[in-house]
Design a protein around this motif. Structure first.
Motif, PDB file in Angstrom:
ATOM      1  N   HIS A   1      26.644 -38.337 -21.433  1.00  0.00           N
ATOM      2  CA  HIS A   1      25.830 -39.555 -21.453  1.00  0.00           C
ATOM      3  C   HIS A   1      26.625 -40.721 -22.062  1.00  0.00           C
ATOM      4  CE1 HIS A   1      22.089 -37.690 -20.137  1.00  0.00           C
ATOM      5  NE2 HIS A   1      22.381 -36.675 -20.919  1.00  0.00           N
ATOM      6  N   ASP A   2      26.493 -41.889 -21.431  1.00  0.00           N
ATOM      7  CA  ASP A   2      27.128 -43.087 -21.978  1.00  0.00           C
ATOM      8  C   ASP A   2      26.498 -43.419 -23.334  1.00  0.00           C
ATOM      9  OD1 ASP A   2      28.841 -45.620 -20.521  1.00  0.00           O
ATOM     10  OD2 ASP A   2      27.705 -46.076 -22.348  1.00  0.00           O
ATOM     11  N   ILE A   3      27.320 -43.847 -24.263  1.00  0.00           N
ATOM     12  CA  ILE A   3      26.849 -44.158 -25.618  1.00  0.00           C
ATOM     13  C   ILE A   3      25.980 -45.415 -25.639  1.00  0.00           C
ATOM     14  CG2 ILE A   3      28.746 -45.651 -26.403  1.00  0.00           C
ATOM     15  CD1 ILE A   3      28.861 -43.872 -28.943  1.00  0.00           C
TER      16      ILE A   3
ATOM     17  N   ASN B   1      35.090 -48.876 -12.544  1.00  0.00           N
ATOM     18  CA  ASN B   1      35.854 -50.082 -12.846  1.00  0.00           C
ATOM     19  C   ASN B   1      37.337 -49.756 -12.876  1.00  0.00           C
ATOM     20  OD1 ASN B   1      33.685 -51.951 -13.252  1.00  0.00           O
ATOM     21  ND2 ASN B   1      33.224 -50.889 -15.178  1.00  0.00           N
TER      22      ASN B   1
ATOM     23  N   GLY C   1      36.650 -55.308 -15.746  1.00  0.00           N
ATOM     24  CA  GLY C   1      36.173 -55.088 -17.110  1.00  0.00           C
ATOM     25  C   GLY C   1      36.343 -53.658 -17.591  1.00  0.00           C
TER      26      GLY C   1
ATOM     27  N   GLU D   1      37.060 -50.771 -19.687  1.00  0.00           N
ATOM     28  CA  GLU D   1      37.314 -50.744 -21.128  1.00  0.00           C
ATOM     29  C   GLU D   1      38.101 -49.512 -21.552  1.00  0.00           C
ATOM     30  OE1 GLU D   1      33.537 -50.854 -23.069  1.00  0.00           O
ATOM     31  OE2 GLU D   1      33.049 -52.847 -22.300  1.00  0.00           O
ATOM     32  N   VAL D   2      37.794 -48.380 -20.935  1.00  0.00           N
ATOM     33  CA  VAL D   2      38.410 -47.125 -21.379  1.00  0.00           C
ATOM     34  C   VAL D   2      39.437 -46.693 -20.330  1.00  0.00           C
ATOM     35  CG1 VAL D   2      38.008 -44.737 -22.046  1.00  0.00           C
ATOM     36  CG2 VAL D   2      36.293 -46.481 -22.582  1.00  0.00           C
TER      37      VAL D   2
ATOM     38  N   HIS E   1      36.980 -42.988 -14.837  1.00  0.00           N
ATOM     39  CA  HIS E   1      35.609 -42.484 -14.975  1.00  0.00           C
ATOM     40  C   HIS E   1      34.726 -43.122 -13.927  1.00  0.00           C
ATOM     41  CE1 HIS E   1      36.203 -45.922 -17.698  1.00  0.00           C
ATOM     42  NE2 HIS E   1      34.962 -46.273 -17.421  1.00  0.00           N
TER      43      HIS E   1
ATOM     44  N   HIS F   1      30.746 -44.121 -13.335  1.00  0.00           N
ATOM     45  CA  HIS F   1      29.419 -44.295 -13.928  1.00  0.00           C
ATOM     46  C   HIS F   1      28.382 -43.831 -12.904  1.00  0.00           C
ATOM     47  CE1 HIS F   1      30.660 -47.279 -17.170  1.00  0.00           C
ATOM     48  NE2 HIS F   1      31.692 -47.391 -16.336  1.00  0.00           N
TER      49      HIS F   1
HETATM   50  P1  5GP Z   1      34.188 -49.127 -18.430  1.00  0.00           P
HETATM   51  O1  5GP Z   1      33.838 -50.526 -18.832  1.00  0.00           O
HETATM   52  O2  5GP Z   1      35.540 -48.721 -18.925  1.00  0.00           O
HETATM   53  O3  5GP Z   1      33.970 -48.857 -16.973  1.00  0.00           O
HETATM   54  O4  5GP Z   1      33.113 -48.203 -19.138  1.00  0.00           O
HETATM   55  C1  5GP Z   1      33.330 -47.562 -20.356  1.00  0.00           C
HETATM   56  C2  5GP Z   1      32.002 -46.964 -20.808  1.00  0.00           C
HETATM   57  O5  5GP Z   1      32.262 -46.054 -21.847  1.00  0.00           O
HETATM   58  C3  5GP Z   1      31.002 -47.989 -21.342  1.00  0.00           C
HETATM   59  O6  5GP Z   1      29.793 -47.936 -20.576  1.00  0.00           O
HETATM   60  C4  5GP Z   1      30.787 -47.546 -22.802  1.00  0.00           C
HETATM   61  O7  5GP Z   1      29.446 -47.703 -23.228  1.00  0.00           O
HETATM   62  C5  5GP Z   1      31.207 -46.093 -22.771  1.00  0.00           C
HETATM   63  N1  5GP Z   1      31.753 -45.606 -24.024  1.00  0.00           N
HETATM   64  C6  5GP Z   1      32.684 -46.214 -24.805  1.00  0.00           C
HETATM   65  N2  5GP Z   1      32.961 -45.459 -25.877  1.00  0.00           N
HETATM   66  C7  5GP Z   1      32.184 -44.339 -25.769  1.00  0.00           C
HETATM   67  C8  5GP Z   1      32.040 -43.186 -26.586  1.00  0.00           C
HETATM   68  O8  5GP Z   1      32.675 -43.025 -27.631  1.00  0.00           O
HETATM   69  N3  5GP Z   1      31.150 -42.250 -26.161  1.00  0.00           N
HETATM   70  C9  5GP Z   1      30.436 -42.387 -25.009  1.00  0.00           C
HETATM   71  N4  5GP Z   1      29.590 -41.413 -24.688  1.00  0.00           N
HETATM   72  N5  5GP Z   1      30.560 -43.476 -24.213  1.00  0.00           N
HETATM   73  C10 5GP Z   1      31.424 -44.438 -24.590  1.00  0.00           C
END
Ligand code: 5GP
Length: 125
Positions: A38-40, A97, A103, A105-106, A110, A112
């Motif tokens: 699950h997303d945080i 993404n 955008g 971030e990680v 991945h 969503h």
């Molecule tokens: P991006 O913007 O890279 O596509 O999405 C990264 C997602 O990772 C975001 O929706 C963010 O809420 C989620 N996220 C970031 N850090 C963590 C974490 O430590 N644990 C979980 N479960 N989700 C995370």
């Protein structure tokens, strides 16, 4: 090997640490190809992240460097997770993404998986 022009895989990124069990996550499913949790910071009633087990920075990296088995296994698993969560009847959205303008971030590829309410336009505005 990273895709030419893209940064190398960062083994300390948050999803790599989740995969290694160094950081907790609310696991949804796991198999040889993927880990789902699950997303945080959920953006919909269901907001699950599905990541491959291999070290791929982004969709660009994954699609260019992963084996056919990894790619096929990963996307089959994404479909299975959505089905097993009971999301097919109402529908769901997949989103990945890649890079700065998206955008992302990680820096671990991945997908969503959003569901649980009407999700509106694909791109706001
Ligand atoms: P991006 O913007 O890279 O596509 O999405 C990264 C997602 O990772 C975001 O929706 C963010 O809420 C989620 N996220 C970031 N850090 C963590 C974490 O430590 N644990 C979980 N479960 N989700 C995370």
């Amino acid at each position: 090997m990273p895709v030419s022009g893209l940064p190398p895989y960062d083994t300390q990124n948050i999803f790599a640490r989740i995969l290694r069990g160094e950081i907790p996550a609310k696991k949804v499913y796991e198999d040889n190809f993927a880990f789902a949790f699950h997303d945080i910071n959920p953006q919909a009633p269901t907001h699950v992240l599905v990541i491959p087990k291999g070290p791929y920075c982004s969709f660009a990296d994954f699609s260019a460097q992963a084996t056919d088995a990894e790619i096929g296994g990963f996307f089959r698993t994404v479909g299975k997770i959505a089905k097993d969560l009971g999301l097919e009847a109402s529908g769901y959205r997949l989103l990945a993404n890649m890079g700065e303008h998206s955008g992302q971030e990680v820096p671990h590829f991945h997908v969503h998986l959003f569901a649980g309410r009407p999700l509106g336009r694909m791109i706001p505005g």
